[in-house]
Design a protein around this motif. Structure first.
Motif, PDB file in Angstrom:
ATOM      1  N   GLU A  68     -11.600  -0.054  -3.413  1.00 32.52           N
ATOM      2  CA  GLU A  68     -10.504   0.225  -2.541  1.00 32.52           C
ATOM      3  C   GLU A  68     -10.384  -0.116  -1.363  1.00 32.52           C
ATOM      4  N   HIS A  96      -8.159   0.568   2.384  1.00 33.69           N
ATOM      5  CA  HIS A  96      -7.001   1.226   2.971  1.00 33.69           C
ATOM      6  C   HIS A  96      -6.854   0.760   4.406  1.00 33.69           C
ATOM      7  N   ASN A 128      -3.579  -2.504  -8.134  1.00 30.04           N
ATOM      8  CA  ASN A 128      -2.456  -1.491  -7.480  1.00 30.04           C
ATOM      9  C   ASN A 128      -2.430  -1.849  -6.057  1.00 30.04           C
ATOM     10  N   SER A 129      -1.081  -2.056  -5.526  1.00 33.69           N
ATOM     11  CA  SER A 129      -0.935  -2.316  -4.102  1.00 33.69           C
ATOM     12  C   SER A 129       0.020  -1.485  -3.754  1.00 33.69           C
ATOM     13  N   ARG A 130       0.009  -0.813  -2.493  1.00 36.21           N
ATOM     14  CA  ARG A 130       1.097  -0.074  -2.018  1.00 36.21           C
ATOM     15  C   ARG A 130       1.134  -0.160  -0.353  1.00 36.21           C
ATOM     16  N   SER A 146       3.238   2.164   2.831  1.00 34.41           N
ATOM     17  CA  SER A 146       4.179   3.207   2.911  1.00 34.41           C
ATOM     18  C   SER A 146       4.619   3.065   4.291  1.00 34.41           C
ATOM     19  N   SER A 191       7.736   4.513   0.186  1.00 35.92           N
ATOM     20  CA  SER A 191       6.635   3.566  -0.451  1.00 35.92           C
ATOM     21  C   SER A 191       7.230   2.536  -1.536  1.00 35.92           C
ATOM     22  N   ASP A 241       5.245   0.153  -4.433  1.00 34.71           N
ATOM     23  CA  ASP A 241       4.119  -0.111  -5.431  1.00 34.71           C
ATOM     24  C   ASP A 241       4.357  -1.349  -5.969  1.00 34.71           C
ATOM     25  N   ASP A 299       2.021  -2.763  -9.363  1.00 28.44           N
ATOM     26  CA  ASP A 299       0.909  -2.193 -10.431  1.00 28.44           C
ATOM     27  C   ASP A 299       0.782  -3.358 -11.622  1.00 28.44           C
ATOM     28  N   ASN A 350       9.713   4.499  -4.236  1.00 25.09           N
ATOM     29  CA  ASN A 350       9.368   5.863  -4.050  1.00 25.09           C
ATOM     30  C   ASN A 350       9.778   6.428  -2.642  1.00 25.09           C
ATOM     31  N   SER A 360      12.926   7.945  -7.333  1.00 18.90           N
ATOM     32  CA  SER A 360      11.813   6.544  -7.487  1.00 18.90           C
ATOM     33  C   SER A 360      12.950   5.968  -8.517  1.00 18.90           C
ATOM     34  N   ARG A 407      11.765   2.336 -10.716  1.00 22.16           N
ATOM     35  CA  ARG A 407      10.697   1.635 -11.301  1.00 22.16           C
ATOM     36  C   ARG A 407      11.223   0.269 -12.218  1.00 22.16           C
TER      37      ARG A 407
END
Length: 321
Positions: free
Chosen positions: A207, A209, A239-241, A243, A253, A255, A257, A282, A296, A298
């Motif tokens: 991970e 951040h 997964n990438s996000r 925000s 945010s 996302d 995935d 989201n 949200s 998606r």
């Protein structure tokens, strides 16, 4: 219904969570009760090598299997153990200190020392540990105002005091991390449909951040699992996000995935590859310190069935404690 908590120290991190969920659909009922915990111990320093165990248990009850009123109940478990390096530092109070400064006195330049001093004050008042209960604690509100005044903020008028209390009350525990963590380990699990099958996997995860600035935050996380008995059977997840925090009340945010599974077929001589990607937007807005509205959208792309699906959802969250 969800309940969670943690205890973070210089050389160890302990987390736990409980969840109880009901799903009603077309006359069928599904009930999940899940308990999970994790403990990570660092050997030297707060960002060096660490050893972590994170067992979790799931009790599932449903009436999908039978046409009458009988229920099917199963207990599943997972016990991962991993060796890791690095640490994700919680910088939520630093974000909060910047927002409070902007609301109190946007023209006031904050030095690093003052920024960390205000963040320490917020942390000492149980930010991220208790939710709206701290707002009902008069002593903590008074302590916050006293510390603000000692840092040079004006509280000479009723407007200044109300503005300060509002800044404190509307800061919510959106957990923000900064840093890097990677882990390698083994997982024993019985989450398959055949409850007599014990799965043994090698696991890899990482991970990253990054706080881009006081309003934007980025994260990317990747994990892989390799079956130790069915060689070649594996799962991958990316997964990438990003925000955006325009204010203390709002988080938006985006996302991306992606998941891939290589599963042995019945003859165990060839593999079937399952690919799925999703894109989600989201948003969450706090109407009051206790009540938030979320929504949200998606888009899901299933590459196995060549199907494209849209999911939308919205609702309310009320913070009781």
């Amino acid at each position: 219904l969800n309940y969670f908590g943690n205890s973070i120290k210089e050389n160890s991190i302990f987390r736990y969570s409980l969840s109880n969920n009901f799903d009603l659909s077309d006359g069928d009922t599904n009930h999940d009760f899940q308990a999970s915990t994790s403990y990570r111990q660092y050997f030297s320093g707060r960002r060096g090598l660490s050893l972590e165990a994170s067992p979790s248990f799931l009790l599932n009850s449903n009436n999908f299997t039978y046409s009458d009123d009988r229920w099917d109940t199963n207990l599943y478990y997972s016990i991962p153990i991993k060796l890791g390096i690095g640490r994700l530092e919680n910088i939520s109070t630093v974000y909060q200190a910047l927002r409070i400064n902007n609301q109190m006195d946007k023209d006031k330049a904050m030095g690093q020392e003052d920024l960390f001093a205000l963040a320490d004050v917020i942390r000492s008042l149980d930010y991220n540990t208790v939710l709206d209960s701290r707002m009902r604690d008069i002593d903590k509100t008074v302590a916050f105002l006293d510390e603000l005044e000692s840092l040079g903020y004006s509280l000479d008028s009723n407007y200044d005091i109300v503005n300060a209390v509002d800044a404190f009350r509307f800061e919510r525990p959106n957990i923000i991390y900064n840093g890097f963590y990677a882990g390698l380990g083994m997982r024993l699990s019985d989450f398959s449909e055949n409850s007599n099958t014990l799965e043994k996997d090698i696991t890899l995860e990482a991970e990253y951040h990054k706080a881009i600035n006081e309003q934007f935050h980025f994260l990317v996380a990747a994990s892989s699992q390799f079956d130790m008995e069915k060689l070649g059977e594996q799962r991958h997840h990316l997964n990438s996000r990003i925000s955006y925090f325009p204010s203390a009340r709002t988080i938006i945010s985006f996302d991306v995935d992606y998941q891939r599974r290589n599963i042995l077929d019945g003859s165990e001589k060839s593999f079937t590859i399952y690919d799925r990607a999703s894109f989600a937007l989201n948003a969450n807005y706090f109407v009051s310190p206790q009540l938030s509205v979320f929504g949200s959208i998606r888009l899901i792309e299933n590459f196995v069935t060549d199907g494209t699906f849209f999911n939308t959802g919205f609702g309310f969250k009320y913070f009781v404690f």
